[in-house]
Motif scaffolding. Structure first.
Motif, PDB file in Angstrom:
ATOM      1  N   ASP A  93       0.813  -1.216   0.000  1.00 28.68           N
ATOM      2  CA  ASP A  93       0.000   0.000   0.000  1.00 28.68           C
ATOM      3  C   ASP A  93       0.849   1.270   0.000  1.00 28.68           C
ATOM      4  O   ASP A  93       0.333   2.359  -0.249  1.00 28.68           O
ATOM      5  CB  ASP A  93      -0.936   0.009   1.215  1.00 28.68           C
ATOM      6  CG  ASP A  93      -1.994  -1.079   1.127  1.00 28.68           C
ATOM      7  OD1 ASP A  93      -2.284  -1.532   0.007  1.00 28.68           O
ATOM      8  OD2 ASP A  93      -2.524  -1.482   2.180  1.00 28.68           O
ATOM      9  N   TRP A  94       2.140   1.144   0.295  1.00 20.93           N
ATOM     10  CA  TRP A  94       3.005   2.322   0.309  1.00 20.93           C
ATOM     11  C   TRP A  94       3.415   2.744  -1.090  1.00 20.93           C
ATOM     12  O   TRP A  94       4.026   3.798  -1.267  1.00 20.93           O
ATOM     13  CB  TRP A  94       4.249   2.062   1.156  1.00 20.93           C
ATOM     14  CG  TRP A  94       3.930   1.818   2.601  1.00 20.93           C
ATOM     15  CD1 TRP A  94       2.731   2.006   3.218  1.00 20.93           C
ATOM     16  CD2 TRP A  94       4.821   1.326   3.612  1.00 20.93           C
ATOM     17  NE1 TRP A  94       2.808   1.666   4.546  1.00 20.93           N
ATOM     18  CE2 TRP A  94       4.084   1.246   4.823  1.00 20.93           C
ATOM     19  CE3 TRP A  94       6.158   0.957   3.610  1.00 20.93           C
ATOM     20  CZ2 TRP A  94       4.646   0.818   6.011  1.00 20.93           C
ATOM     21  CZ3 TRP A  94       6.732   0.515   4.797  1.00 20.93           C
ATOM     22  CH2 TRP A  94       5.975   0.442   5.988  1.00 20.93           C
ATOM     23  N   SER A 194       8.590  14.637  -2.609  1.00 19.14           N
ATOM     24  CA  SER A 194       7.178  14.373  -2.902  1.00 19.14           C
ATOM     25  C   SER A 194       6.814  12.930  -2.584  1.00 19.14           C
ATOM     26  O   SER A 194       5.720  12.647  -2.056  1.00 19.14           O
ATOM     27  CB  SER A 194       6.870  14.689  -4.372  1.00 19.14           C
ATOM     28  OG  SER A 194       7.687  13.914  -5.227  1.00 19.14           O
ATOM     29  N   ALA A 195       7.732  11.991  -2.890  1.00 21.96           N
ATOM     30  CA  ALA A 195       7.470  10.583  -2.580  1.00 21.96           C
ATOM     31  C   ALA A 195       7.398  10.362  -1.069  1.00 21.96           C
ATOM     32  O   ALA A 195       6.574   9.581  -0.577  1.00 21.96           O
ATOM     33  CB  ALA A 195       8.550   9.697  -3.196  1.00 21.96           C
ATOM     34  N   ARG A 196       8.247  11.031  -0.323  1.00 22.32           N
ATOM     35  CA  ARG A 196       8.224  10.899   1.141  1.00 22.32           C
ATOM     36  C   ARG A 196       6.890  11.395   1.711  1.00 22.32           C
ATOM     37  O   ARG A 196       6.293  10.778   2.594  1.00 22.32           O
ATOM     38  CB  ARG A 196       9.374  11.685   1.761  1.00 22.32           C
ATOM     39  CG  ARG A 196      10.746  11.042   1.554  1.00 22.32           C
ATOM     40  CD  ARG A 196      11.871  11.974   2.023  1.00 22.32           C
ATOM     41  NE  ARG A 196      13.169  11.338   1.933  1.00 22.32           N
ATOM     42  CZ  ARG A 196      13.749  10.663   2.905  1.00 22.32           C
ATOM     43  NH1 ARG A 196      13.140  10.557   4.071  1.00 22.32           N
ATOM     44  NH2 ARG A 196      14.931  10.112   2.745  1.00 22.32           N
ATOM     45  N   LEU A 197       6.421  12.541   1.206  1.00 23.67           N
ATOM     46  CA  LEU A 197       5.154  13.092   1.684  1.00 23.67           C
ATOM     47  C   LEU A 197       3.994  12.181   1.332  1.00 23.67           C
ATOM     48  O   LEU A 197       3.066  11.996   2.130  1.00 23.67           O
ATOM     49  CB  LEU A 197       4.937  14.490   1.085  1.00 23.67           C
ATOM     50  CG  LEU A 197       5.903  15.579   1.564  1.00 23.67           C
ATOM     51  CD1 LEU A 197       5.663  16.878   0.800  1.00 23.67           C
ATOM     52  CD2 LEU A 197       5.737  15.819   3.064  1.00 23.67           C
ATOM     53  N   ARG A 199       4.138   8.906   0.916  1.00 31.10           N
ATOM     54  CA  ARG A 199       4.196   7.743   1.807  1.00 31.10           C
ATOM     55  C   ARG A 199       3.657   8.084   3.188  1.00 31.10           C
ATOM     56  O   ARG A 199       2.956   7.295   3.816  1.00 31.10           O
ATOM     57  CB  ARG A 199       5.640   7.242   1.932  1.00 31.10           C
ATOM     58  CG  ARG A 199       6.182   6.589   0.688  1.00 31.10           C
ATOM     59  CD  ARG A 199       7.395   5.719   1.021  1.00 31.10           C
ATOM     60  NE  ARG A 199       8.525   6.456   1.550  1.00 31.10           N
ATOM     61  CZ  ARG A 199       9.423   7.098   0.820  1.00 31.10           C
ATOM     62  NH1 ARG A 199       9.284   7.143  -0.492  1.00 31.10           N
ATOM     63  NH2 ARG A 199      10.456   7.697   1.373  1.00 31.10           N
ATOM     64  N   GLN A 200       4.019   9.250   3.669  1.00 31.73           N
ATOM     65  CA  GLN A 200       3.562   9.669   4.996  1.00 31.73           C
ATOM     66  C   GLN A 200       2.044   9.764   5.026  1.00 31.73           C
ATOM     67  O   GLN A 200       1.401   9.380   6.011  1.00 31.73           O
ATOM     68  CB  GLN A 200       4.187  11.023   5.347  1.00 31.73           C
ATOM     69  CG  GLN A 200       4.079  11.393   6.819  1.00 31.73           C
ATOM     70  CD  GLN A 200       4.905  12.615   7.146  1.00 31.73           C
ATOM     71  OE1 GLN A 200       5.243  13.423   6.282  1.00 31.73           O
ATOM     72  NE2 GLN A 200       5.257  12.778   8.398  1.00 31.73           N
ATOM     73  N   ALA A 201       1.449  10.255   3.929  1.00 33.52           N
ATOM     74  CA  ALA A 201      -0.009  10.353   3.856  1.00 33.52           C
ATOM     75  C   ALA A 201      -0.666   8.975   3.883  1.00 33.52           C
ATOM     76  O   ALA A 201      -1.809   8.833   4.313  1.00 33.52           O
ATOM     77  CB  ALA A 201      -0.405  11.099   2.584  1.00 33.52           C
TER      78      ALA A 201
END
Length: 855
Positions: A93-94, A194-197, A199-201
């Motif tokens: 799901d990530w 952007s990818a980190r944000l 994933r965090q969402a």
């Protein structure tokens, strides 16, 4: 099948670039879920193409500019083989960067494949790879290929020319160079901001690792029967057993899932040709593989496959995507078939997911004309015509027309209108505001704090920030699950409380070790609680019973009575109605405990504030309007929620509690006539001092003794307090000896602990959470550090003074899984929440009990 060659040893023993074999050192937390799943498929002797897994550590190094030995990876594959690279995160799901296919395609291979599979198929392979490489690796704009027309060699030439013009360099021809560039691009994409944000969402840690798998391509293109597709054994929407999926001839990857008229159905279908008819042997083989994966992987899996000249290859296996309804049925069915245990089935269903099953929801595929947003206060969705007062809502209900009740904020006077409405929308309020609490209690979709809209109660309009105006009678949709307000009617999905849901709930009840009761104010609420197998009623707010129009008039007469005898005379007329209410509750609950909170709100809430209402009251009471207005003004309080309410009202106007106590005791006897045992509990609200409990207890005991003598029948009841002031928590040792139970009302306790108005906090709470002042809205998630410490102190001190005292939570936090974990750890006997949150709480409690056994 993978068979090691002697030169494989170097890569096989390398933990960072590992050939996927049955005993390779591959794990979820080092190489990701996709790599681990492929290894499991290899162990099942399924026809998986040769694959090399790159670890999280390797990809992190690549992102930082340190490349592994790419030659070592490339050498694991036949010299002429094309490769694909796909992401392998710890949790599917990530997400991750998109797959890149056909690595290794170049001018030389194009000419070769043109002779073996045909020029058009070879050109399609090469063109696809160049465009994917340009977009994902060279970071070129996809629009640059919009002018490429046609197919075959001509389209390929245009694609190469466009690439070389934009990059000012030749397209790379080396398979090693191409693979190194793809690996570098995917690694850097994963580590980008952007990818980190993103994933965090999705709930992933920002530093979550990414693995990559490099796999030999199965073309799915060329001579003979070639293609690709996906297959699963269950329907994603319902979880029912059904072979579903798509197959597309002459395709790669997941092309079959695109909107393509040439894609085949899997099973025989009157709408078009199917794989079962075209390739029956391949179809049966795929079903066998999917069934084997279900049993061995203990999960419903979607099989990604390719067919090359009639031969089936398994490219991947992923967990079947599923709706909330599908998730429950799949988990229960797997347990019933003995694939997993009941405990594991319970653990596989997130508690909050049940909310979607209990209420109608907007169809995920429906178009949404969103005109505003607020706080998602009570889940579910409904469509109706706008009404701006309770009378309008009741009139709509009488005509059989669904309506949305629009208020700046609701009060107790709006309860009848809320019962009549299909949903509620308010301008003000937070997660524990009046509208939110009542909405959740009766299963009514509710959005509060919709400050992005302008409410005009006088003109009966709602205006959006863009200037769109909606009038009374216009149709809108309220989504209490997301907080969205939509123009017009939206397509809906109905609630799904089928046999699989009931079975899951039965297992949850058998497993949980903390009880779950329901907050229920009416017989209808109690019936809902009973239907959800609540283990009693933990809070019955009796004040809501007084807002029926006839009862409201009598209540107002009582307020205007000048003497104690006058008040008792008026309340005598309410006594039979209160007794009937309680009798119904006791009979519905059939021997389960029913905790009735005595009258709590300030009396001014029962009086009209507008001129017309005051005029009507003056006429009903036969008093001059000036007397009525003067009396109402005299009863106003600067802060009524901290004024004359709860136990303070019970002491200064004792006639109300005396009437309610008599109604409860007579209802106990009436409900016991048919033999069903009655377990009645009486709760005193807003206590802050021992003497308050003494006074009320003495008065109630006196009424109980009087009823026993009048009826000549014994009965039992339990008396306790609602702990909702900080002082009551701190002085619990003094209060407990007079009580059978302490029930913590966390709504008011949070409000008083923080000094926050729960009705107004919604205006700024999102800013507070975003800026890290609070981790979460304390009215939504229990504040463990502050309010939680008061709960712990109160429970400990209460039990020190009276070890057998029952301790519980009856505020809205009682339905929150995180809050239940706290209450369970603190040794509370039960939690109580809105009826429609009972299943969520029961499942959360069961999961906590299972987790403790696993540790």
């Amino acid at each position: 099948m993978l068979h090691l060659k002697p030169e494989d040893a170097a890569v096989q023993n390398n933990p960072n670039t590992t050939l996927v074999t049955q005993d390779a050192p591959i794990a979820n937390n080092t190489h990701g879920g996709r790599a681990k799943c492929l290894q499991r498929l290899v162990r099942m002797d399924l026809p998986v193409p040769r694959t090399v897994a790159l670890s999280f550590e390797t990809i992190e190094k690549i992102a930082n500019g340190e490349m592994p030995d790419v030659d070592l990876v490339v050498d694991q594959f036949p010299k002429e083989a094309l490769l694909c690279v796909r992401p392998s995160s710890e949790d599917p799901d990530w997400g991750g960067p998109g797959a890149v296919l056909n690595i290794g395609m170049n001018d030389k291979r194009f000419e070769k494949y043109s002779r073996t599979m045909g020029e058009d198929a070879a050109a399609a392979l090469y063109t696809r790879f160049i465009q994917s490489y340009a977009i994902n690796v060279a970071r070129l704009d996809p629009d640059m290929f919009d002018d490429v027309e046609g197919e075959g060699r001509a389209a390929l030439a245009e694609t190469i020319a466009a690439y070389e013009h934009e990059t000012e360099e030749k397209f790379p021809q080396s398979r090693r160079t191409q693979l190194a560039a793809v690996l570098r691009s995917m690694a850097r994409a994963w580590s980008g901001t952007s990818a980190r944000l993103l994933r965090q969402a999705k709930g992933a840690p920002t530093d979550a690792g990414l693995g990559l798998v490099v796999q030999q391509m199965i073309f799915g293109l060329g001579a003979g029967q070639c293609g690709s597709g996906v297959l699963q054994l269950v329907d994603s929407g319902t979880g029912a057993e059904q072979v579903t999926g798509r197959y597309l001839s002459q395709s790669q990857g997941r092309d079959a899932l695109d909107d393509d008229n040439d894609a085949l159905y899997l099973t025989r279908d009157p709408r078009g040709p199917s794989l079962e008819e075209k390739l029956p042997e391949a179809f049966e083989t795929l079903k066998t593989y999917a069934s084997l994966m279900r049993t061995r992987l203990r999960e419903e899996m979607q099989v990604e496959f390719a067919i090359d000249d009639g031969v089936v290859h398994i490219l991947d296996g992923v967990r079947v995507a599923r709706s909330s309804r599908g998730a429950v049925r799949i988990a229960v069915t797997l347990a019933q078939d003995g694939v997993i245990s009941r405990e594991e089935a319970l653990m596989r269903v997130p508690p909050r997911l049940l909310t979607e099953l209990l209420h109608r929801q907007i169809d995920p595929s429906a178009r949404r004309d969103i005109v505003g947003r607020g706080i998602a206060a009570s889940p579910g969705a409904a469509t109706g015509r706008l009404v701006f007062d309770s009378a309008g809502a009741q009139a709509s209900a009488a005509r059989g027309e669904p309506c949305i009740l629009v208020r700046r904020e609701t009060t107790s006077e709006d309860v009848r209108g809320m019962h009549a409405a299909s949903a509620v929308l308010t301008e003000r309020g937070g997660i524990t505001s009046h509208a939110a609490v009542i909405g959740r209690g009766i299963g009514l979709p509710c959005v509060v704090g919709a400050s992005s809209l302008i409410f005009n109660q006088r003109d009966k309009t709602i205006t959006t920030r863009e200037g769109r105006v909606f009038h009374a009678g216009d149709q809108m949709t309220v989504d209490g699950s997301t907080g969205q307000i939509l123009a017009g009617a939206a397509a809906m999905q109905e609630a799904a409380l089928d046999d699989y849901f009931q079975q899951l709930m039965a297992w949850a009840t058998d497993t949980a070790d903390i009880k779950v009761r329901a907050n229920a104010d009416t017989p209808a609420d109690a019936q809902t609680a009973r239907n959800f197998n609540a283990e009693g009623i933990g809070l019955c707010r009796t004040e809501h019973m007084f807002f029926d129009s006839w009862r409201l008039t009598v209540m107002r007469e009582m307020i205007f009575a000048d003497t104690s005898d006058g008040r008792r005379a008026v309340l005598e007329r309410l006594l039979p109605m209160q007794r009937d209410d309680f009798t119904q509750l006791f009979r519905i609950m059939q021997g389960q405990p029913v905790c009735i909170r005595l009258f709590d709100p300030p009396l001014h809430e029962f009086l009209p504030m507008d001129a017309s209402g005051q005029r009507e009251l003056a006429e009903a009471l036969g008093l001059p309007r000036s007397d009525v207005t003067r009396r109402i003004e005299a009863m106003r309080e600067y802060n009524p929620m901290l004024g004359l309410r709860g136990v303070r009202l019970g002491i200064t106007v004792p006639e109300i509690y005396e009437m309610q106590a008599r109604a409860i005791f007579e209802a106990i006897l009436d409900a016991s006539d048919d033999g069903a045992p009655v377990m009645a509990e009486i709760m005193i609200p807003l206590v802050s001092a021992r003497r308050e409990v003494e006074l009320v207890k003495n008065a109630i005991d006196a009424v109980a003794q009087a009823v026993r003598q009048e009826r000549d029948v014994p009965f039992e009841y339990r008396l306790g307090v609602m702990v909702e002031t900080p002082r009551a928590c701190l002085r619990a040792a003094e209060i407990a000896p007079y009580c059978a139970f302490l029930s913590f009302g966390t709504n008011d306790l949070t409000q008083m602990t923080y000094g926050l108005s729960r009705d107004d906090a919604g205006r700024f709470m999102s800013d507070y959470v975003q800026q890290g002042v609070f981790d979460e809205d304390p009215f939504h998630t229990l504040d463990i550090d502050g309010v939680g410490e008061l709960l712990t102190l109160g429970a400990q001190r209460g039990r020190q003074a009276k070890p057998d005292i029952t301790v519980s939570v009856c505020g809205e936090h009682g339905g929150n899984p995180e809050s239940i974990a706290f209450c369970r750890a603190a040794g509370f006997d039960y939690v109580s929440c809105s009826p429609f949150r009972v299943p969520v709480a029961r499942l959360a409690a069961a999961q906590l009990a299972i987790s403790d056994k696993i540790r």
